[in-house]
Write a protein that holds these residues in place. Structure first.
Motif, PDB file in Angstrom:
ATOM      1  N   ASP A 118       2.945   0.253  -8.333  1.00  0.00           N
ATOM      2  CA  ASP A 118       2.128  -0.913  -7.989  1.00  0.00           C
ATOM      3  C   ASP A 118       2.996  -2.166  -8.078  1.00  0.00           C
ATOM      4  O   ASP A 118       3.385  -2.587  -9.173  1.00  0.00           O
ATOM      5  CB  ASP A 118       0.925  -1.029  -8.931  1.00  0.00           C
ATOM      6  CG  ASP A 118      -0.069   0.110  -8.721  1.00  0.00           C
ATOM      7  OD1 ASP A 118      -0.146   0.616  -7.583  1.00  0.00           O
ATOM      8  OD2 ASP A 118      -0.753   0.497  -9.685  1.00  0.00           O
ATOM      9  N   HIS A 134       3.600  -5.941  -8.035  1.00  0.00           N
ATOM     10  CA  HIS A 134       2.841  -7.161  -8.293  1.00  0.00           C
ATOM     11  C   HIS A 134       3.577  -8.349  -7.676  1.00  0.00           C
ATOM     12  O   HIS A 134       4.747  -8.578  -7.988  1.00  0.00           O
ATOM     13  CB  HIS A 134       2.662  -7.382  -9.793  1.00  0.00           C
ATOM     14  CG  HIS A 134       1.956  -6.262 -10.492  1.00  0.00           C
ATOM     15  ND1 HIS A 134       0.612  -6.292 -10.789  1.00  0.00           N
ATOM     16  CD2 HIS A 134       2.414  -5.067 -10.936  1.00  0.00           C
ATOM     17  CE1 HIS A 134       0.275  -5.160 -11.399  1.00  0.00           C
ATOM     18  NE2 HIS A 134       1.350  -4.410 -11.491  1.00  0.00           N
ATOM     19  N   ALA A 154      -2.463  -4.921  -8.653  1.00  0.00           N
ATOM     20  CA  ALA A 154      -1.808  -4.775  -7.350  1.00  0.00           C
ATOM     21  C   ALA A 154      -2.652  -3.984  -6.368  1.00  0.00           C
ATOM     22  O   ALA A 154      -2.474  -4.101  -5.157  1.00  0.00           O
ATOM     23  CB  ALA A 154      -0.449  -4.085  -7.529  1.00  0.00           C
ATOM     24  N   THR A 155      -3.598  -3.168  -6.849  1.00  0.00           N
ATOM     25  CA  THR A 155      -4.402  -2.343  -5.952  1.00  0.00           C
ATOM     26  C   THR A 155      -5.537  -3.123  -5.310  1.00  0.00           C
ATOM     27  O   THR A 155      -6.033  -2.749  -4.257  1.00  0.00           O
ATOM     28  CB  THR A 155      -4.996  -1.143  -6.713  1.00  0.00           C
ATOM     29  OG1 THR A 155      -5.816  -1.625  -7.790  1.00  0.00           O
ATOM     30  CG2 THR A 155      -3.896  -0.273  -7.283  1.00  0.00           C
ATOM     31  N   TRP A 200       3.906   1.665  -1.323  1.00  0.00           N
ATOM     32  CA  TRP A 200       4.450   1.899  -2.660  1.00  0.00           C
ATOM     33  C   TRP A 200       3.352   2.287  -3.645  1.00  0.00           C
ATOM     34  O   TRP A 200       3.573   3.118  -4.531  1.00  0.00           O
ATOM     35  CB  TRP A 200       5.212   0.665  -3.144  1.00  0.00           C
ATOM     36  CG  TRP A 200       6.593   0.603  -2.570  1.00  0.00           C
ATOM     37  CD1 TRP A 200       7.049  -0.212  -1.576  1.00  0.00           C
ATOM     38  CD2 TRP A 200       7.698   1.433  -2.942  1.00  0.00           C
ATOM     39  NE1 TRP A 200       8.363   0.045  -1.299  1.00  0.00           N
ATOM     40  CE2 TRP A 200       8.792   1.049  -2.122  1.00  0.00           C
ATOM     41  CE3 TRP A 200       7.880   2.440  -3.873  1.00  0.00           C
ATOM     42  CZ2 TRP A 200      10.034   1.655  -2.224  1.00  0.00           C
ATOM     43  CZ3 TRP A 200       9.122   3.043  -3.978  1.00  0.00           C
ATOM     44  CH2 TRP A 200      10.178   2.657  -3.164  1.00  0.00           C
ATOM     45  N   SER A 201       2.171   1.701  -3.488  1.00  0.00           N
ATOM     46  CA  SER A 201       1.068   2.065  -4.375  1.00  0.00           C
ATOM     47  C   SER A 201       0.710   3.540  -4.224  1.00  0.00           C
ATOM     48  O   SER A 201       0.369   4.216  -5.204  1.00  0.00           O
ATOM     49  CB  SER A 201      -0.158   1.190  -4.079  1.00  0.00           C
ATOM     50  OG  SER A 201      -1.230   1.516  -4.944  1.00  0.00           O
ATOM     51  N   SER A 202       0.806   4.060  -2.992  1.00  0.00           N
ATOM     52  CA  SER A 202       0.501   5.475  -2.767  1.00  0.00           C
ATOM     53  C   SER A 202       1.487   6.382  -3.491  1.00  0.00           C
ATOM     54  O   SER A 202       1.193   7.547  -3.749  1.00  0.00           O
ATOM     55  CB  SER A 202       0.509   5.789  -1.264  1.00  0.00           C
ATOM     56  OG  SER A 202       1.835   5.741  -0.742  1.00  0.00           O
ATOM     57  N   GLU A 249       0.832  -1.205   0.000  1.00  0.00           N
ATOM     58  CA  GLU A 249       0.000   0.000   0.000  1.00  0.00           C
ATOM     59  C   GLU A 249       0.866   1.254   0.000  1.00  0.00           C
ATOM     60  O   GLU A 249       0.529   2.257  -0.644  1.00  0.00           O
ATOM     61  CB  GLU A 249      -0.924  -0.022   1.214  1.00  0.00           C
ATOM     62  CG  GLU A 249      -1.990  -1.121   1.133  1.00  0.00           C
ATOM     63  CD  GLU A 249      -2.798  -1.249   2.415  1.00  0.00           C
ATOM     64  OE1 GLU A 249      -2.375  -0.666   3.451  1.00  0.00           O
ATOM     65  OE2 GLU A 249      -3.843  -1.935   2.397  1.00  0.00           O
TER      66      GLU A 249
END
Length: 597
Positions: A369, A371, A389-390, A363-365, A361
């Motif tokens: 993303d 995987h 990935a989200t 890194w997604s922010s 989360e």
């Protein structure tokens, strides 16, 4: 058994060879001047074209053939990541011989059994340090010759040792012509390879016992290579930084198999403490990292923020989770990604171990993303893949194309497909236990298939604990929750035949040390840090927080801080930095007893 879940058949790929050496020759023919590899030497990147790469592999192959290596023979590789590692691997495969990779960090006492079991006649090692290991072990083994890549520091190479440069020279066109040998000897061998021929022996990590040698075929490697193109979208010209050890199956599949199949450019940097600088210079488009590497890059960002001004810190905290994505990217996330070298990353992969949800989360922010890939050495590193990935956090995704996954009645995950291995080296009993007549491979992992087909791994079958109250608990998910804290390097949950669960906790010395310094807490050594009551309270609060989301029988009721960080040298970690669970618990048995008393 639950109903098998499989993706739709793999889309048609560009037709071509079915082995990696043949793909190498084709890449050299189609893209001779394109860059296959870059290697950093004395601070500068040197380029190796596909034409040069193929030519050198062919010379190494002819040199090995001159030394007597042929179909079915085994060649041991003991080296850090470098172009010569890949060249030797492909040269050996091209002869129909078998590569046996050994982690260069493996201590002498553990190299001995692997050398003996491999029955390797030739070994290619990196330097004097690795040479000394084999010279001390070769008596009584099948080893006839040792080839040294980097001969610096070695005054004289005497039998049975010789240089990699000499091996290549023996296989050059001029040398072969002088011997009136067959110039096309290596290419002829490549053309006769079959997909069911064994290409390599890959040793399992050995977290709960002795490593087993998984036999991987040319067909296994080709299937895993195709997965990279179909599922990860690996393309010609993609930039890859080789970060994990090449003996680790996920790294080997990406750097050797998928890069050769797709035509990527692999970068071998200076590694170690210079790895982060290598990443910033290369700006990879495809990036594979173990959770610990992703955490290391995260820590770099957060350390930079701590030294930044108050305004910048406030802007980061506000910008990461607020506002339009394009605006966040321009003002906040893009500069942060630039700081760690991930501005151009198109395919971000997490492998080698489960990724904590909080890390995904985070890194997604930042617009990266990550995987997750799930696979074992026995499945050539691939089995499932998180497409989105989200939404896939907490699972390991769907089966990759051409692979089936199901869960047996006892909860064990089964995998079947073209990447499943051929068996274990000289171990028919273990092979029979792992491979069914119907092709299903028993992974040893416990899992659950969701209604949407996503697979969730809940633990290892051998590690399941049964408390004295009769509660069955898989420690893996709890350990991953505990390790999600930046202050915790790793945790080992215990509780077999105990009234409740406990945990041995290894601190992240650097992060906890920074925290203690900021709080004005004095300490001198790691062991002194562990004994500080403020640090004990810090970890206790975190364990309580984790327990709030767990069932009563899954909560950790007692814990102890390990007096030092776990390392390979102490025998606590495998070369892939996984905890040797059995060995570590034996070593700290007294600490476990005192924790419960």
């Amino acid at each position: 058994m639950s109903a098998p879940v499989a993706e739709t058949p793999a889309p048609d790929l560009v037709p071509g060879p079915t082995t990696l050496p043949a793909w190498l020759l084709l890449q050299a023919e189609l893209r001779p001047k394109a860059i296959a590899m870059r290697v950093k030497e004395l601070g500068r990147w040197r380029e190796i074209s596909w034409s040069e790469h193929a030519s050198r592999v062919e010379s190494v192959g002819r040199g090995l053939a001159h030394a007597g290596v042929g179909r079915g023979d085994r060649v041991l590789l003991l080296s850090e990541n470098r172009p010569e590692w890949v060249m030797t691997d492909l040269a050996v495969q091209g002869l129909g011989a078998v590569t046996v990779g050994v982690f260069p960090s493996t201590p002498v006492a553990e190299v001995g059994p692997l050398l003996e079991r491999s029955r390797a006649r030739i070994a290619v090692v990196e330097d004097e340090e690795q040479l000394d290991k084999l010279l001390a072990l070769r008596d009584g083994t099948a080893l006839e010759r040792i080839v040294v890549i980097d001969t610096r520091g070695i005054r004289v190479l005497e039998n049975p040792a010789s240089s990699f440069e000499a091996l290549e020279a023996i296989g050059t066109v001029e040398a072969v012509e002088l011997r009136s040998g067959r110039l096309d000897e290596w290419r002829t061998a490549v053309g006769s390879l079959a997909t069911h021929d064994v290409a390599m022996v890959a040793f399992t990590p050995g977290t709960s016992g002795d490593p087993k040698g998984a036999l991987l075929t040319h067909g296994n490697l080709a299937a895993a290579a195709d997965v990279g193109i179909v599922t990860y979208d690996v393309r010609a010209g993609d930039r890859i930084v080789s970060c994990l050890p090449l003996c680790e199956i996920a790294e080997r599949v990406l750097v050797v198999a998928q890069a050769t199949r797709a035509g990527c450019t692999v970068h071998f940097g200076e590694g170690g403490d210079a790895l982060e600088n290598d990443i910033r210079e290369v700006r990879p488009t495809v990036f594979l990292g173990a959770p610990r590497l992703w955490q290391r890059l995260q820590a770099r960002v957060e350390t930079g923020l701590r030294s930044a001004g108050r305004l910048k810190r406030a802007a980061f905290r506000f910008g990461v989770g607020n506002g339009p994505r394009l605006l966040r990217n321009a003002l906040v996330t893009a500069p942060v990604r630039r700081r760690v070298g991930l501005t151009d990353v198109r395919v971000a992969l997490g492998g080698g171990a489960p990724m904590p949800t909080a890390l995904l989360e985070w890194w997604s922010s930042l617009g990266v993303d990550v995987h997750e890939i799930y696979g074992l050495t026995e499945t050539c590193g691939v089995a499932t893949f998180v497409v989105d990935a989200t939404t896939g956090a907490g699972t390991v995704g769907h089966p990759v194309p051409g692979t089936e996954v199901e869960v047996a009645p006892d909860g064990e995950v089964l995998v079947r497909g073209a990447s499943v291995f051929a068996g274990y080296l000289d171990d028919p009993d273990a092979t029979a236990a792992a491979l069914g007549a119907d092709g299903w491979c028993r992974t040893g992992d416990l899992g659950v298939l969701g209604d949407d087909g996503d697979l969730m791994i809940v633990g290892r079958r051998k590690e399941v604990l049964v408390t004295s109250g009769g509660h069955t608990v898989a420690p893996g998910p709890i350990e991953r929750r505990l390790a999600a804290s930046p202050f915790v390097r790793t945790a080992i949950v215990v509780g077999e035949s105990r009234p409740h669960l406990g945990a041995l906790v290894a601190l992240d010395g650097e992060t906890v040390g920074d925290w203690a310094s900021e709080k004005g807490i004095p300490f001198t050594t790691h062991s002194a840090l562990v004994e500080r009551p403020e640090v004990v309270e810090l970890i206790a609060a975190w364990i309580d927080e984790v327990g709030e989301d767990l069932a009563s029988e899954e909560r950790v009721r007692c814990f102890a801080l390990l007096p030092h960080e776990l390392t390979e040298d102490s025998g606590d970690l495998t070369p892939t930095l996984e905890v040797r669970r059995t060995a570590t618990l034996d070593r700290f048995a007294d600490l476990v007893e005192s924790m419960y008393s």
